[in-house]
Design an enzyme around this catalytic site. Structure first.
Site, PDB file in Angstrom:
ATOM      1  N   ASP A 201      -0.453  -4.683   1.014  1.00 57.34           N
ATOM      2  CA  ASP A 201      -1.026  -3.655   0.139  1.00 57.34           C
ATOM      3  C   ASP A 201      -1.897  -4.375  -0.882  1.00 57.34           C
ATOM      4  O   ASP A 201      -1.385  -4.967  -1.830  1.00 57.34           O
ATOM      5  CB  ASP A 201       0.101  -2.872  -0.551  1.00 57.34           C
ATOM      6  CG  ASP A 201      -0.439  -1.748  -1.446  1.00 57.34           C
ATOM      7  OD1 ASP A 201      -1.658  -1.731  -1.724  1.00 57.34           O
ATOM      8  OD2 ASP A 201       0.360  -0.899  -1.864  1.00 57.34           O
TER       9      ASP A 201
ATOM     10  N   HIS B  47      -6.573  -0.693  -7.823  1.00 52.53           N
ATOM     11  CA  HIS B  47      -5.584  -1.682  -7.377  1.00 52.53           C
ATOM     12  C   HIS B  47      -5.450  -2.892  -8.302  1.00 52.53           C
ATOM     13  O   HIS B  47      -4.346  -3.355  -8.555  1.00 52.53           O
ATOM     14  CB  HIS B  47      -5.873  -2.143  -5.953  1.00 52.53           C
ATOM     15  CG  HIS B  47      -4.740  -2.953  -5.390  1.00 52.53           C
ATOM     16  ND1 HIS B  47      -3.595  -2.353  -4.911  1.00 52.53           N
ATOM     17  CD2 HIS B  47      -4.550  -4.285  -5.293  1.00 52.53           C
ATOM     18  CE1 HIS B  47      -2.750  -3.301  -4.530  1.00 52.53           C
ATOM     19  NE2 HIS B  47      -3.309  -4.473  -4.751  1.00 52.53           N
TER      20      HIS B  47
ATOM     21  N   SER C 289       1.814   8.216   4.283  1.00 57.72           N
ATOM     22  CA  SER C 289       1.219   6.866   4.289  1.00 57.72           C
ATOM     23  C   SER C 289       2.053   5.909   5.137  1.00 57.72           C
ATOM     24  O   SER C 289       1.532   5.166   5.966  1.00 57.72           O
ATOM     25  CB  SER C 289       1.167   6.300   2.866  1.00 57.72           C
ATOM     26  OG  SER C 289       0.445   7.155   2.035  1.00 57.72           O
TER      27      SER C 289
ATOM     28  N   SER D  78       5.319  -2.941 -10.701  1.00 60.58           N
ATOM     29  CA  SER D  78       5.573  -1.725  -9.913  1.00 60.58           C
ATOM     30  C   SER D  78       6.975  -1.633  -9.317  1.00 60.58           C
ATOM     31  O   SER D  78       7.352  -0.602  -8.778  1.00 60.58           O
ATOM     32  CB  SER D  78       4.541  -1.623  -8.790  1.00 60.58           C
ATOM     33  OG  SER D  78       4.682  -2.708  -7.894  1.00 60.58           O
TER      34      SER D  78
ATOM     35  N   SER E 219       6.922  -7.538  -3.942  1.00 67.58           N
ATOM     36  CA  SER E 219       6.076  -6.459  -4.447  1.00 67.58           C
ATOM     37  C   SER E 219       4.651  -6.970  -4.562  1.00 67.58           C
ATOM     38  O   SER E 219       4.421  -8.178  -4.653  1.00 67.58           O
ATOM     39  CB  SER E 219       6.573  -5.981  -5.808  1.00 67.58           C
ATOM     40  OG  SER E 219       5.910  -4.783  -6.140  1.00 67.58           O
TER      41      SER E 219
ATOM     42  N   ASN F 159      -5.289   2.618   5.336  1.00 70.29           N
ATOM     43  CA  ASN F 159      -5.861   3.446   4.268  1.00 70.29           C
ATOM     44  C   ASN F 159      -6.748   4.549   4.826  1.00 70.29           C
ATOM     45  O   ASN F 159      -6.732   5.664   4.320  1.00 70.29           O
ATOM     46  CB  ASN F 159      -6.674   2.565   3.311  1.00 70.29           C
ATOM     47  CG  ASN F 159      -7.233   3.363   2.150  1.00 70.29           C
ATOM     48  OD1 ASN F 159      -6.482   3.864   1.305  1.00 70.29           O
ATOM     49  ND2 ASN F 159      -8.553   3.527   2.110  1.00 70.29           N
TER      50      ASN F 159
ATOM     51  N   GLU G 168      -2.562  -1.325   3.521  1.00 69.07           N
ATOM     52  CA  GLU G 168      -2.286  -0.033   2.903  1.00 69.07           C
ATOM     53  C   GLU G 168      -3.454   0.565   2.123  1.00 69.07           C
ATOM     54  O   GLU G 168      -3.679   1.767   2.152  1.00 69.07           O
ATOM     55  CB  GLU G 168      -1.079  -0.226   1.959  1.00 69.07           C
ATOM     56  CG  GLU G 168      -0.704   0.972   1.107  1.00 69.07           C
ATOM     57  CD  GLU G 168       0.124   2.009   1.841  1.00 69.07           C
ATOM     58  OE1 GLU G 168       0.434   1.803   3.029  1.00 69.07           O
ATOM     59  OE2 GLU G 168       0.451   3.031   1.223  1.00 69.07           O
TER      60      GLU G 168
ATOM     61  N   LYS H 137      -3.600   9.241   5.190  1.00 68.20           N
ATOM     62  CA  LYS H 137      -3.306   8.322   4.083  1.00 68.20           C
ATOM     63  C   LYS H 137      -4.274   8.612   2.937  1.00 68.20           C
ATOM     64  O   LYS H 137      -3.918   9.231   1.952  1.00 68.20           O
ATOM     65  CB  LYS H 137      -3.381   6.864   4.564  1.00 68.20           C
ATOM     66  CG  LYS H 137      -2.639   5.885   3.646  1.00 68.20           C
ATOM     67  CD  LYS H 137      -3.412   5.623   2.384  1.00 68.20           C
ATOM     68  CE  LYS H 137      -2.752   4.642   1.450  1.00 68.20           C
ATOM     69  NZ  LYS H 137      -3.581   4.408   0.252  1.00 68.20           N
TER      70      LYS H 137
ATOM     71  N   ASP I  70      -2.417  10.477  -0.016  1.00 69.65           N
ATOM     72  CA  ASP I  70      -1.809   9.557  -0.998  1.00 69.65           C
ATOM     73  C   ASP I  70      -2.794   9.299  -2.148  1.00 69.65           C
ATOM     74  O   ASP I  70      -2.488   9.554  -3.332  1.00 69.65           O
ATOM     75  CB  ASP I  70      -1.427   8.294  -0.216  1.00 69.65           C
ATOM     76  CG  ASP I  70      -1.133   7.041  -1.011  1.00 69.65           C
ATOM     77  OD1 ASP I  70      -1.701   6.848  -2.082  1.00 69.65           O
ATOM     78  OD2 ASP I  70      -0.345   6.217  -0.513  1.00 69.65           O
ATOM     79  N   ASN I  71      -4.008   8.841  -1.812  1.00 71.95           N
ATOM     80  CA  ASN I  71      -4.967   8.481  -2.857  1.00 71.95           C
ATOM     81  C   ASN I  71      -5.304   9.699  -3.714  1.00 71.95           C
ATOM     82  O   ASN I  71      -5.484   9.581  -4.923  1.00 71.95           O
ATOM     83  CB  ASN I  71      -6.258   7.913  -2.237  1.00 71.95           C
ATOM     84  CG  ASN I  71      -5.993   6.717  -1.340  1.00 71.95           C
ATOM     85  OD1 ASN I  71      -4.900   6.566  -0.789  1.00 71.95           O
ATOM     86  ND2 ASN I  71      -6.985   5.862  -1.163  1.00 71.95           N
TER      87      ASN I  71
ATOM     88  N   HIS J  36       3.717   7.425  -6.585  1.00 73.04           N
ATOM     89  CA  HIS J  36       3.616   8.747  -5.955  1.00 73.04           C
ATOM     90  C   HIS J  36       4.985   9.240  -5.491  1.00 73.04           C
ATOM     91  O   HIS J  36       5.860   8.441  -5.143  1.00 73.04           O
ATOM     92  CB  HIS J  36       2.726   8.685  -4.708  1.00 73.04           C
ATOM     93  CG  HIS J  36       1.325   8.232  -4.955  1.00 73.04           C
ATOM     94  ND1 HIS J  36       0.750   8.182  -6.197  1.00 73.04           N
ATOM     95  CD2 HIS J  36       0.375   7.808  -4.084  1.00 73.04           C
ATOM     96  CE1 HIS J  36      -0.495   7.749  -6.083  1.00 73.04           C
ATOM     97  NE2 HIS J  36      -0.738   7.503  -4.804  1.00 73.04           N
TER      98      HIS J  36
ATOM     99  N   CYS K  91      -2.145  10.634  -6.551  1.00 70.95           N
ATOM    100  CA  CYS K  91      -2.600  10.362  -7.919  1.00 70.95           C
ATOM    101  C   CYS K  91      -2.609  11.645  -8.748  1.00 70.95           C
ATOM    102  O   CYS K  91      -2.416  11.597  -9.969  1.00 70.95           O
ATOM    103  CB  CYS K  91      -3.987   9.725  -7.908  1.00 70.95           C
ATOM    104  SG  CYS K  91      -3.969   8.053  -7.225  1.00 70.95           S
TER     105      CYS K  91
ATOM    106  N   GLN L 129       1.868   3.405   8.462  1.00 71.67           N
ATOM    107  CA  GLN L 129       2.188   1.968   8.435  1.00 71.67           C
ATOM    108  C   GLN L 129       3.075   1.583   9.615  1.00 71.67           C
ATOM    109  O   GLN L 129       2.839   0.582  10.291  1.00 71.67           O
ATOM    110  CB  GLN L 129       2.916   1.592   7.130  1.00 71.67           C
ATOM    111  CG  GLN L 129       2.012   1.329   5.951  1.00 71.67           C
ATOM    112  CD  GLN L 129       1.238   0.009   6.073  1.00 71.67           C
ATOM    113  OE1 GLN L 129       1.330  -0.714   7.060  1.00 71.67           O
ATOM    114  NE2 GLN L 129       0.450  -0.276   5.068  1.00 71.67           N
TER     115      GLN L 129
ATOM    116  N   HIS M 120       4.389  -2.531  -3.256  1.00 73.22           N
ATOM    117  CA  HIS M 120       5.200  -2.052  -4.386  1.00 73.22           C
ATOM    118  C   HIS M 120       6.649  -1.745  -3.981  1.00 73.22           C
ATOM    119  O   HIS M 120       6.885  -0.861  -3.157  1.00 73.22           O
ATOM    120  CB  HIS M 120       4.582  -0.771  -4.962  1.00 73.22           C
ATOM    121  CG  HIS M 120       3.116  -0.875  -5.227  1.00 73.22           C
ATOM    122  ND1 HIS M 120       2.612  -1.650  -6.241  1.00 73.22           N
ATOM    123  CD2 HIS M 120       2.040  -0.331  -4.605  1.00 73.22           C
ATOM    124  CE1 HIS M 120       1.281  -1.558  -6.239  1.00 73.22           C
ATOM    125  NE2 HIS M 120       0.911  -0.765  -5.251  1.00 73.22           N
TER     126      HIS M 120
END
Ligand code: NAI
Length: 462
Positions: free
Chosen positions: A128, A333, A391, A81, A76, A213, A188, A218, A222-223, A383, A227, A395, A53
């Site tokens: 990703d 996703h 995250s 996104s 992307s 992930n 990701e 991560k 992040d998840n 996010h 969210c 990476q 993204h």
């Protein structure tokens, strides 16, 4: 020089740069890596193709990779996104990027192809959802005359095949050459990681992969917390609906589901959860959510959100049974969690970008967000920077690991070692004023860990 980028409007670069400057203050992990490795340039020689993204946060990631010595080209991983000002800032800074918010599927795969076009081809992938990896592997299989493995998002299958055919015609043998020079991929997200483990199981993974992930810093941040902030943000920007008092159904109670349910309940919605896994169902119940089957709440709930990474979770028969003006969206996703393809013959009224009202045969209407693609990035800006810093620090560490020590890895899927996971967390403490307690030697001995970590055994689940 010919222009080596495709963005909506390069004049948005100054605005993008201002937002990038702010984001940097919220991304301490990435900034610390620039400080630690900026001089040594461990990514020198790496030619990284990125498919992720194209947001402001990703722009800070890209500039970190470049600061560490890499050559980077970017696309992307989702048609909705991209933040056009972020893409413009990156293009203006000299890194080729191919991404426009609202690009077509054909453009999407063409732009991904363009992001591979280093003079000597790429030698690293940062993915990703797995599209960049998929593109190379499908193309190489096609060149070998083998069957193309099934593509999860089947609607895209024809588009991908056409793009592969175009590249094969223009540059015979190209996919195989690229596949053979890729030293590794860092992935990701949950869905992309599933694809990698699946490829490995089938003996089709041709290079080492790092599963970013499943770094704790991560998926458990992040998840979940990502969210928690971005789901309701997306619904509000799309619909301005009153959240408090509404009945919202969250399908799936994994990391994304937990954050999504918390997001909706924080906004005052009455949240119900569906699950297939008894452990996650029990967690949802003990977090205070009613666990239901979709069919029992389909005609009474106001908002439906899929978070499963699975397919056909909300089907056409469900959407036909929903009450008038129910809101339907997905934060997983791919767009196949909701049977959007089955809605094609219905009457669509576009309300604004990424918001459609669709009429059912009964006369009831539903509001569909981002055509079923991840709505937190389609209807809002994804996010916040702080959580993406965690995250993306993973990476960058994964890219350094694969680029500098790739030969020590087999063609398998790895996670980063726990000491690096803890390092990522540590880099984010100061910014929010967290003070850690220092473990004493006798205490460390008593619980069997080092005074400076790792603080938990591998099997610990957080
Ligand atoms: P997860 O595996 O932790 O959670 C998915 C949950 O859905 C599991 O508990 C599973 O049992 C449940 N589930 C599967 N099929 C179901 C069904 N038919 N009905 C109800 N529940 C079902 O995965 P995670 O990490 O939560 O990721 C979910 C999806 O979100 C993935 O596609 C991932 O790539 C994506 N993702 C999206 C983000 C975003 O910003 N939009 C951020 C991170 C991940």
């Amino acid at each position: 020089m010919t222009k080596d980028y495709i963005v909506k409007d390069i004049n948005l670069a100054a605005y993008g740069r201002k937002e990038l400057d702010i984001a940097e203050t919220e991304m301490p992990g990435l900034m610390a890596l620039r400080k630690e490795y900026g001089e040594a340039k461990p990514l020198k020689g790496a030619r990284i193709v990125g498919s992720l993204h194209m947001t402001i946060q990703t722009a800070v990631l890209i500039e970190t990779l470049v600061d560490l010595g890499a050559d980077v080209r970017w696309a992307s991983c989702n048609i909705f996104s991209t933040q056009d000002h972020a893409a413009a800032a990156i293009a203006a800074g000299g890194t080729p990027v191919f991404a426009i918010k609202g690009q077509s599927l054909e453009e999407h795969w063409d732009y991904l192809d363009k992001s591979f076009m280093f003079a000597d081809g790429p030698n690293m992938i940062l993915d990703d959802g797995g599209d960049a990896t998929l593109y190379v592997l499908l193309g190489a299989r096609a060149e070998a005359g083998e069957d193309i493995i099934p593509v999860p998002a089947s609607e895209e299958e024809e588009v991908i095949k056409a793009q592969i055919a175009k590249r094969m015609k223009a540059s015979p043998g190209w996919f195989t050459k690229v596949r053979d020079q890729i030293k590794g991929v860092s992935e990701e997200t949950t869905t992309g990681v599933h694809r990698l483990y699946d490829l490995h199981k089938k003996g089709q993974l041709p290079f080492p992969a790092i599963n970013v992930n499943d770094s704790v810093t991560k998926s458990k941040f992040d998840n979940k917390y990502g969210c928690k902030e971005s789901l309701v943000d997306g619904i509000r920007r799309a619909t301005d609906t009153m959240m408090a008092g509404k009945v919202a159904v969250v399908c799936g109670y994994g990391d994304v589901g937990k954050g999504s349910a918390a997001s909706l309940s924080g906004a005052g919605a009455r949240v119900k959860v569906t699950e297939v896994d008894p452990i996650c169902a029990l967690q949802a119940a003990m977090d205070g959510f009613e666990v239901v089957v979709l069919e029992d709440v389909i005609d009474t709930a106001d908002i439906f959100i899929t978070t499963t990474g699975n397919k056909d979770v909300i089907r056409i028969e469900h959407m036909r049974a929903m009450k008038d003006m129910a809101i339907v969206g997905n934060i997983g996703h791919f767009d196949n969690e909701i049977q959007v393809a089955a809605l094609k013959n219905h009457k669509w009224t576009n309300i604004k970008d990424q918001v459609d009202m669709i009429e059912m045969p009964s006369g009831h209407r539903i509001i569909l967000l981002s055509e079923g693609r991840l709505l937190n990035l389609g209807n809002a800006t994804g996010h916040p920077s702080f959580v993406m810093s965690a995250s993306f620090t993973n990476q960058v560490l994964a890219q350094i690991e694969l680029w500098t020590k790739g030969d020590a890895y087999g063609n398998e899927v790895y996670v980063l070692p726990k000491h690096l996971d803890e390092k990522v967390a540590r880099l984010h403490l100061d910014r929010i004023g967290v003070k850690l307690t220092q473990l004493r030697q006798d205490q460390a001995d008593y619980i069997g860990v080092g005074t400076d970590g790792p603080f938990k055994p591998e099997h610990y689940r957080y």
